[in-house]
Design a protein around this motif. Structure first.
Motif, PDB file in Angstrom:
ATOM      1  N   THR A   6     -33.663 -48.031  -2.794  1.00 21.98           N
ATOM      2  CA  THR A   6     -34.768 -48.016  -3.740  1.00 21.98           C
ATOM      3  C   THR A   6     -35.923 -48.801  -3.150  1.00 21.98           C
ATOM      4  O   THR A   6     -35.759 -49.519  -2.165  1.00 21.98           O
ATOM      5  CB  THR A   6     -34.368 -48.644  -5.092  1.00 21.98           C
ATOM      6  OG1 THR A   6     -34.026 -50.020  -4.871  1.00 21.98           O
ATOM      7  CG2 THR A   6     -33.183 -47.920  -5.704  1.00 21.98           C
ATOM      8  N   ARG A  23     -24.839 -42.742 -13.206  1.00 16.41           N
ATOM      9  CA  ARG A  23     -25.620 -41.514 -13.293  1.00 16.41           C
ATOM     10  C   ARG A  23     -24.958 -40.514 -14.238  1.00 16.41           C
ATOM     11  O   ARG A  23     -23.738 -40.329 -14.217  1.00 16.41           O
ATOM     12  CB  ARG A  23     -25.770 -40.890 -11.905  1.00 16.41           C
ATOM     13  CG  ARG A  23     -26.877 -39.855 -11.832  1.00 16.41           C
ATOM     14  CD  ARG A  23     -26.988 -39.237 -10.452  1.00 16.41           C
ATOM     15  NE  ARG A  23     -27.439 -40.145  -9.421  1.00 16.41           N
ATOM     16  CZ  ARG A  23     -28.716 -40.430  -9.180  1.00 16.41           C
ATOM     17  NH1 ARG A  23     -29.661 -39.902  -9.933  1.00 16.41           N
ATOM     18  NH2 ARG A  23     -29.051 -41.245  -8.202  1.00 16.41           N
ATOM     19  N   ALA A  49     -39.798 -41.782  -9.566  1.00 14.84           N
ATOM     20  CA  ALA A  49     -38.419 -41.683 -10.035  1.00 14.84           C
ATOM     21  C   ALA A  49     -37.944 -43.013 -10.593  1.00 14.84           C
ATOM     22  O   ALA A  49     -37.279 -43.066 -11.637  1.00 14.84           O
ATOM     23  CB  ALA A  49     -37.509 -41.228  -8.893  1.00 14.84           C
ATOM     24  N   GLN A  50     -38.275 -44.109  -9.919  1.00 17.68           N
ATOM     25  CA  GLN A  50     -37.883 -45.432 -10.408  1.00 17.68           C
ATOM     26  C   GLN A  50     -38.451 -45.713 -11.793  1.00 17.68           C
ATOM     27  O   GLN A  50     -37.771 -46.288 -12.653  1.00 17.68           O
ATOM     28  CB  GLN A  50     -38.369 -46.513  -9.443  1.00 17.68           C
ATOM     29  CG  GLN A  50     -37.565 -46.606  -8.160  1.00 17.68           C
ATOM     30  CD  GLN A  50     -38.076 -47.740  -7.297  1.00 17.68           C
ATOM     31  OE1 GLN A  50     -39.288 -47.869  -7.065  1.00 17.68           O
ATOM     32  NE2 GLN A  50     -37.176 -48.563  -6.813  1.00 17.68           N
ATOM     33  N   ASP A  53     -36.752 -43.039 -14.438  1.00 14.85           N
ATOM     34  CA  ASP A  53     -35.295 -42.998 -14.520  1.00 14.85           C
ATOM     35  C   ASP A  53     -34.693 -43.701 -15.735  1.00 14.85           C
ATOM     36  O   ASP A  53     -33.800 -43.151 -16.390  1.00 14.85           O
ATOM     37  CB  ASP A  53     -34.702 -43.570 -13.225  1.00 14.85           C
ATOM     38  CG  ASP A  53     -33.202 -43.401 -13.137  1.00 14.85           C
ATOM     39  OD1 ASP A  53     -32.715 -42.262 -13.332  1.00 14.85           O
ATOM     40  OD2 ASP A  53     -32.499 -44.395 -12.879  1.00 14.85           O
ATOM     41  N   CYS A  56     -35.133 -41.356 -18.952  1.00 16.15           N
ATOM     42  CA  CYS A  56     -34.835 -39.929 -18.915  1.00 16.15           C
ATOM     43  C   CYS A  56     -33.339 -39.671 -18.753  1.00 16.15           C
ATOM     44  O   CYS A  56     -32.608 -40.491 -18.200  1.00 16.15           O
ATOM     45  CB  CYS A  56     -35.578 -39.253 -17.763  1.00 16.15           C
ATOM     46  SG  CYS A  56     -37.375 -39.220 -17.966  1.00 16.15           S
ATOM     47  N   LEU A  59     -34.032 -35.767 -14.273  1.00 14.93           N
ATOM     48  CA  LEU A  59     -35.266 -35.705 -13.495  1.00 14.93           C
ATOM     49  C   LEU A  59     -35.272 -34.381 -12.753  1.00 14.93           C
ATOM     50  O   LEU A  59     -34.321 -34.063 -12.032  1.00 14.93           O
ATOM     51  CB  LEU A  59     -35.356 -36.860 -12.507  1.00 14.93           C
ATOM     52  CG  LEU A  59     -35.501 -38.254 -13.117  1.00 14.93           C
ATOM     53  CD1 LEU A  59     -35.496 -39.318 -12.012  1.00 14.93           C
ATOM     54  CD2 LEU A  59     -36.749 -38.372 -13.969  1.00 14.93           C
ATOM     55  N   SER A  94     -33.494 -43.180  -8.001  1.00 14.50           N
ATOM     56  CA  SER A  94     -32.873 -43.151  -9.328  1.00 14.50           C
ATOM     57  C   SER A  94     -31.386 -43.429  -9.218  1.00 14.50           C
ATOM     58  O   SER A  94     -30.791 -43.254  -8.159  1.00 14.50           O
ATOM     59  CB  SER A  94     -33.095 -41.777  -9.977  1.00 14.50           C
ATOM     60  OG  SER A  94     -32.489 -40.754  -9.205  1.00 14.50           O
ATOM     61  N   TYR A  95     -30.810 -43.869 -10.342  1.00 11.98           N
ATOM     62  CA  TYR A  95     -29.353 -44.012 -10.379  1.00 11.98           C
ATOM     63  C   TYR A  95     -28.768 -43.643 -11.735  1.00 11.98           C
ATOM     64  O   TYR A  95     -27.556 -43.587 -11.888  1.00 11.98           O
ATOM     65  CB  TYR A  95     -28.920 -45.432  -9.991  1.00 11.98           C
ATOM     66  CG  TYR A  95     -29.245 -46.504 -10.999  1.00 11.98           C
ATOM     67  CD1 TYR A  95     -28.350 -46.828 -12.021  1.00 11.98           C
ATOM     68  CD2 TYR A  95     -30.436 -47.224 -10.923  1.00 11.98           C
ATOM     69  CE1 TYR A  95     -28.648 -47.814 -12.948  1.00 11.98           C
ATOM     70  CE2 TYR A  95     -30.731 -48.211 -11.835  1.00 11.98           C
ATOM     71  CZ  TYR A  95     -29.834 -48.521 -12.850  1.00 11.98           C
ATOM     72  OH  TYR A  95     -30.134 -49.487 -13.764  1.00 11.98           O
ATOM     73  N   HIS A  96     -29.617 -43.357 -12.704  1.00 10.38           N
ATOM     74  CA  HIS A  96     -29.129 -43.023 -14.049  1.00 10.38           C
ATOM     75  C   HIS A  96     -29.255 -41.534 -14.362  1.00 10.38           C
ATOM     76  O   HIS A  96     -28.312 -40.905 -14.825  1.00 10.38           O
ATOM     77  CB  HIS A  96     -29.908 -43.831 -15.095  1.00 10.38           C
ATOM     78  CG  HIS A  96     -29.719 -43.342 -16.495  1.00 10.38           C
ATOM     79  ND1 HIS A  96     -28.538 -43.493 -17.186  1.00 10.38           N
ATOM     80  CD2 HIS A  96     -30.554 -42.672 -17.334  1.00 10.38           C
ATOM     81  CE1 HIS A  96     -28.656 -42.959 -18.382  1.00 10.38           C
ATOM     82  NE2 HIS A  96     -29.856 -42.449 -18.496  1.00 10.38           N
ATOM     83  N   SER A  97     -30.417 -40.966 -14.113  1.00 11.39           N
ATOM     84  CA  SER A  97     -30.692 -39.585 -14.509  1.00 11.39           C
ATOM     85  C   SER A  97     -29.975 -38.585 -13.607  1.00 11.39           C
ATOM     86  O   SER A  97     -29.780 -38.825 -12.415  1.00 11.39           O
ATOM     87  CB  SER A  97     -32.195 -39.306 -14.447  1.00 11.39           C
ATOM     88  OG  SER A  97     -32.913 -40.165 -15.292  1.00 11.39           O
ATOM     89  N   VAL A  99     -30.241 -35.510 -11.389  1.00 17.56           N
ATOM     90  CA  VAL A  99     -31.353 -34.958 -10.621  1.00 17.56           C
ATOM     91  C   VAL A  99     -31.098 -33.488 -10.323  1.00 17.56           C
ATOM     92  O   VAL A  99     -30.052 -33.121  -9.781  1.00 17.56           O
ATOM     93  CB  VAL A  99     -31.572 -35.731  -9.305  1.00 17.56           C
ATOM     94  CG1 VAL A  99     -32.724 -35.103  -8.500  1.00 17.56           C
ATOM     95  CG2 VAL A  99     -31.884 -37.198  -9.597  1.00 17.56           C
TER      96      VAL A  99
END
Length: 286
Positions: A6, A23, A49-50, A53, A56, A59, A94-97, A99
């Motif tokens: 990141t 994610r 994205a950061q 994220d 959302c 993404l 990102s690490y949650h949404s 993609v």
């Protein structure tokens, strides 16, 4: 725990930092059908994205980058390589949404085999979880071919920008009974073929509502209806970075105005020699 790359916003440098990999998954998104509305925005860069994220569920690395990033007249000239470069950036940021990466025009329409080769290459290059493809009934066989081979697919019906030359423009679809019926059939065919979600773009609201209620995967609206299972917009549109936007966009901020004011202030400080000041320059060591 896992390590993802990141941007350290304090230095603007890409550095490896430890981040919990929470994610969202394709099955988790699919289970949201009829539940809390899903939030999706486009993203094309690490930093965007950061910022998006945490808010959302998905993404979308949209081929709209052709117009938004590259100033192209449509999405038609966008290439697989362009999508891969931006897709990888968004995954890194990102690490949650979940993609999803758009498959560009000409990379999947010829045959299911072509689509599989393009999509598998895209997922390998980017680390994204899924691809998005435009088209209705004619693409159902391809959607089934990919999903049966482990490639999650998000469908896209209604106003399909890659078909702008055939459609004759970007006007709303489904105003005639014939076209409305075709959109419903298209959406049902793509959902039945195994798509985990379906973008419904630029269709008259009653058609969007009917389609949402008639398929078993989430319908993500854009210029459709609040009754869809979720919504997507181009982030730059909803942030107000462009003067002209489609009718269905709500501008939640005037970022163009803010940026213009900031640059005007910077230019003034440079011309008056107020910048850089003592806080931004280096004194010799004693």
């Amino acid at each position: 725990m896992s390590t993802t790359y990141t941007i350290d916003s304090s230095t603007s440098r890409a550095t490896p930092v430890s981040a919990p990999m929470k994610r969202l998954t394709v099955p988790a998104i699919r289970k949201r059908k009829g539940g809390d509305p899903l939030v999706m925005l486009t993203a094309y860069t690490v930093r965007m994205a950061q910022l998006l994220d945490p808010h959302c569920d998905m993404l979308l690395v949209g081929d709209s980058l052709g117009q938004v990033v590259y100033g192209l007249p449509s999405t038609i000239p966008v290439t697989l390589e362009m999508m891969a470069a931006h897709g990888a950036a968004v995954v890194r940021g990102s690490y949650h949404s979940l993609v999803i990466v758009d498959m560009p025009f000409g990379s999947y329409e010829a045959s299911p085999q072509q689509a599989f080769e393009s999509a598998s290459w895209m997922l390998k290059q980017t680390g994204a979880a899924a691809v998005k493809m435009e088209g209705g009934t004619a693409m159902a066989e391809t959607v089934r071919f990919l999903t049966e081979r482990g490639i999650p697919v998000m469908g896209h019906v209604g106003l399909t920008p890659q078909a702008v030359n055939a459609l004759g423009g970007y006007g709303a679809r489904g105003r005639s009974q014939e076209e409305a019926s075709a959109i419903i059939d298209d959406g049902r065919a793509i959902a039945a073929a195994g798509a985990f979600a379906l973008v419904v773009e630029g269709v008259v609201e009653p058609i969007a509502i009917e389609l949402t209620r008639s398929i078993d995967c989430p319908a993500i609206g854009i210029g459709a209806s609040a009754q869809c299972d979720g919504q997507v917009l181009v982030a730059e549109d909803m942030l107000g970075l462009f003067e002209r936007t489609p009718r269905f966009v709500k501008k939640f901020e005037d970022m163009a105005g803010r940026i213009s004011a900031a640059v005007e202030a910077y230019a003034g400080d440079v011309r008056s020699r107020a910048f850089p000041g003592s806080e931004q320059t280096y004194a010799p060591k004693n």
